[in-house]
Design a protein around this motif. Structure first.
Motif, PDB file in Angstrom:
ATOM      1  N   LEU A 295       0.816  -1.314  -0.077  1.00 45.07           N
ATOM      2  CA  LEU A 295      -0.130   0.153   0.297  1.00 45.07           C
ATOM      3  C   LEU A 295       1.252   1.476   0.480  1.00 45.07           C
ATOM      4  CD1 LEU A 295      -2.793  -1.340   2.714  1.00 45.07           C
ATOM      5  CD2 LEU A 295      -2.890  -1.320   0.055  1.00 45.07           C
ATOM      6  N   ASN A 296       1.974   0.964  -0.025  1.00 45.11           N
ATOM      7  CA  ASN A 296       3.251   2.312  -1.058  1.00 45.11           C
ATOM      8  C   ASN A 296       2.287   3.211  -1.370  1.00 45.11           C
ATOM      9  OD1 ASN A 296       5.213   3.823  -1.497  1.00 45.11           O
ATOM     10  ND2 ASN A 296       6.927   2.455  -1.177  1.00 45.11           N
ATOM     11  N   GLY A 297       2.947   4.642  -0.723  1.00 42.14           N
ATOM     12  CA  GLY A 297       1.854   5.954  -1.186  1.00 42.14           C
ATOM     13  C   GLY A 297       0.049   6.499  -1.164  1.00 42.14           C
ATOM     14  N   CYS A 298      -0.568   4.978  -0.550  1.00 43.47           N
ATOM     15  CA  CYS A 298      -1.732   4.765  -0.474  1.00 43.47           C
ATOM     16  C   CYS A 298      -1.985   6.379   0.678  1.00 43.47           C
ATOM     17  CB  CYS A 298      -2.551   3.795  -0.254  1.00 43.47           C
ATOM     18  SG  CYS A 298      -1.938   2.535  -1.354  1.00 43.47           S
ATOM     19  N   SER A 299      -1.952   7.723   0.658  1.00 41.14           N
ATOM     20  CA  SER A 299      -2.085   8.015   1.562  1.00 41.14           C
ATOM     21  C   SER A 299      -3.521   8.325   2.574  1.00 41.14           C
ATOM     22  CB  SER A 299      -1.201   9.149   1.491  1.00 41.14           C
ATOM     23  OG  SER A 299      -2.292   9.700   0.527  1.00 41.14           O
ATOM     24  N   LEU A 300      -4.399   7.825   1.632  1.00 41.28           N
ATOM     25  CA  LEU A 300      -5.784   8.107   2.822  1.00 41.28           C
ATOM     26  C   LEU A 300      -5.622   6.680   3.315  1.00 41.28           C
ATOM     27  CD1 LEU A 300      -7.547   9.666  -0.499  1.00 41.28           C
ATOM     28  CD2 LEU A 300      -6.601  10.284   1.383  1.00 41.28           C
ATOM     29  N   ILE A 301      -5.030   6.421   3.448  1.00 43.35           N
ATOM     30  CA  ILE A 301      -5.299   4.333   4.733  1.00 43.35           C
ATOM     31  C   ILE A 301      -5.406   5.021   5.800  1.00 43.35           C
ATOM     32  CG2 ILE A 301      -5.363   3.253   2.787  1.00 43.35           C
ATOM     33  CD1 ILE A 301      -2.607   1.795   4.450  1.00 43.35           C
ATOM     34  N   THR A 302      -6.429   4.884   6.584  1.00 38.95           N
ATOM     35  CA  THR A 302      -5.680   4.835   8.554  1.00 38.95           C
ATOM     36  C   THR A 302      -5.997   3.639   9.266  1.00 38.95           C
ATOM     37  OG1 THR A 302      -8.223   4.700   9.031  1.00 38.95           O
ATOM     38  CG2 THR A 302      -7.062   6.888   7.689  1.00 38.95           C
ATOM     39  N   ALA A 303      -6.242   4.057  10.392  1.00 34.55           N
ATOM     40  CA  ALA A 303      -6.139   2.908  11.087  1.00 34.55           C
ATOM     41  C   ALA A 303      -7.082   1.650  10.984  1.00 34.55           C
ATOM     42  CB  ALA A 303      -6.365   3.401  12.990  1.00 34.55           C
TER      43      ALA A 303
ATOM     44  N   LEU B 147       4.398  -7.182   4.070  1.00 35.14           N
ATOM     45  CA  LEU B 147       3.468  -5.188   3.751  1.00 35.14           C
ATOM     46  C   LEU B 147       3.860  -3.983   3.751  1.00 35.14           C
ATOM     47  CD1 LEU B 147       0.822  -4.242   4.378  1.00 35.14           C
ATOM     48  CD2 LEU B 147       1.543  -4.269   7.205  1.00 35.14           C
ATOM     49  N   ASP B 148       4.092  -3.181   3.290  1.00 34.31           N
ATOM     50  CA  ASP B 148       4.421  -1.948   2.736  1.00 34.31           C
ATOM     51  C   ASP B 148       3.629  -1.025   3.174  1.00 34.31           C
ATOM     52  OD1 ASP B 148       6.403   0.224   1.871  1.00 34.31           O
ATOM     53  OD2 ASP B 148       6.502  -1.021  -0.387  1.00 34.31           O
ATOM     54  N   LEU B 149       3.903  -0.442   4.024  1.00 36.84           N
ATOM     55  CA  LEU B 149       2.894   0.696   4.488  1.00 36.84           C
ATOM     56  C   LEU B 149       3.661   2.093   4.191  1.00 36.84           C
ATOM     57  CD1 LEU B 149       1.039  -0.541   7.584  1.00 36.84           C
ATOM     58  CD2 LEU B 149       0.423  -0.858   5.155  1.00 36.84           C
TER      59      LEU B 149
ATOM     60  N   SER C 293       8.946  -9.705   5.754  1.00 34.96           N
ATOM     61  CA  SER C 293       8.945  -7.572   5.778  1.00 34.96           C
ATOM     62  C   SER C 293       8.117  -6.587   6.295  1.00 34.96           C
ATOM     63  CB  SER C 293       8.954  -7.809   4.842  1.00 34.96           C
ATOM     64  OG  SER C 293       9.051  -6.671   4.158  1.00 34.96           O
ATOM     65  N   LEU C 294       7.659  -5.662   6.642  1.00 31.49           N
ATOM     66  CA  LEU C 294       7.643  -4.522   6.719  1.00 31.49           C
ATOM     67  C   LEU C 294       8.271  -3.466   6.752  1.00 31.49           C
ATOM     68  CD1 LEU C 294       4.274  -3.348   8.033  1.00 31.49           C
ATOM     69  CD2 LEU C 294       5.765  -3.344  10.422  1.00 31.49           C
ATOM     70  N   LYS C 295       7.817  -3.095   5.313  1.00 27.68           N
ATOM     71  CA  LYS C 295       8.150  -0.992   5.202  1.00 27.68           C
ATOM     72  C   LYS C 295       7.717  -0.721   5.088  1.00 27.68           C
ATOM     73  CE  LYS C 295      10.352  -4.192   0.805  1.00 27.68           C
ATOM     74  NZ  LYS C 295      10.406  -3.371  -0.327  1.00 27.68           N
ATOM     75  N   LEU C 296       8.134   0.770   5.892  1.00 27.48           N
ATOM     76  CA  LEU C 296       7.802   1.887   6.524  1.00 27.48           C
ATOM     77  C   LEU C 296       8.479   3.453   6.610  1.00 27.48           C
ATOM     78  CD1 LEU C 296       7.274   1.031   9.966  1.00 27.48           C
ATOM     79  CD2 LEU C 296       5.694   0.519   8.635  1.00 27.48           C
ATOM     80  N   TRP C 297       9.173   3.209   4.713  1.00 24.69           N
ATOM     81  CA  TRP C 297       9.623   4.415   4.512  1.00 24.69           C
ATOM     82  C   TRP C 297       8.606   5.642   4.182  1.00 24.69           C
ATOM     83  CZ3 TRP C 297      14.760   4.334   4.294  1.00 24.69           C
ATOM     84  CH2 TRP C 297      15.345   2.845   3.878  1.00 24.69           C
ATOM     85  N   GLY C 298       9.167   6.462   5.031  1.00 30.49           N
ATOM     86  CA  GLY C 298       8.572   7.690   5.383  1.00 30.49           C
ATOM     87  C   GLY C 298       7.427   8.300   6.095  1.00 30.49           C
TER      88      GLY C 298
END
Length: 169
Positions: free
Chosen positions: A83-91, A108-110, A153-158
């Motif tokens: 979901l990299n760059g899906c900036s509208l998703i929330t909790a 998971l890529d957030l 893997s959990l990616k949390l760049w930015g």
């Protein structure tokens, strides 16, 4: 490779493809299709029941309203989600992942999803460690784990909103 190399593929095309071509699809990459909305994801939720890998990197119009039903329909089935760059998703999306996919999700890529709080992400990672493959893997990064086939893997760049509360547990 992504379904389309252009960013102009619209919901109408994805909805038709989902309805007629994706019943057996296990992997789908819609990355870079910035015009996609929740309508496309809802069509996938209905028409692509076998999906285990879904990449939605850069699909910046997607919201919890589309992603939560998709995730709920993939209970203990989804293995990889970007979901990299899906900036509208929330909790709300993270809670759905915690409730329905903690046992199966390996990657998971957030990255750049800045509306997700420390608390939501902390509860999700705790659930993955307690109930899912993240707690069972001891394979060094980049190696194969015999039970899983990959290292979780959990990616949390930015994700600059995350504080020491998340980073230190």
């Amino acid at each position: 490779p992504p379904l389309a190399q252009g960013e102009h593929l619209a919901d109408e095309v994805v909805i038709v493809i989902a309805a007629h071509c994706l019943a057996q699809a296990q992997s789908l990459d819609l990355s870079g299709l910035a015009l996609l909305t929740d309508a496309s994801v809802l069509a996938l939720a209905e028409s692509a029941p076998a999906l285990v890998t879904l990449r939605l990197t850069g699909c910046c119009e997607l919201t919890d309203a589309g992603l939560v039903p998709l995730i709920e329909g993939r209970a203990r089935q989804l293995v990889e989600l970007s979901l990299n760059g899906c900036s509208l998703i929330t909790a709300e999306t993270i809670k759905a992942l915690e409730d329905h996919c903690a046992e199966s999700l390996v990657a998971l890529d957030l990255s750049w999803c800045r509306a997700i709080s420390d608390n939501a992400l902390g509860r999700f990672t705790d659930a993955c460690v307690a109930r899912g493959p993240w707690g069972r893997s001891a394979a060094p990064s980049g190696t194969v784990d015999g039970a899983l086939g990959v290292t979780p893997s959990l990616k949390l760049w930015g994700m600059t909103q995350l504080t020491d509360k998340f980073h230190r547990g």
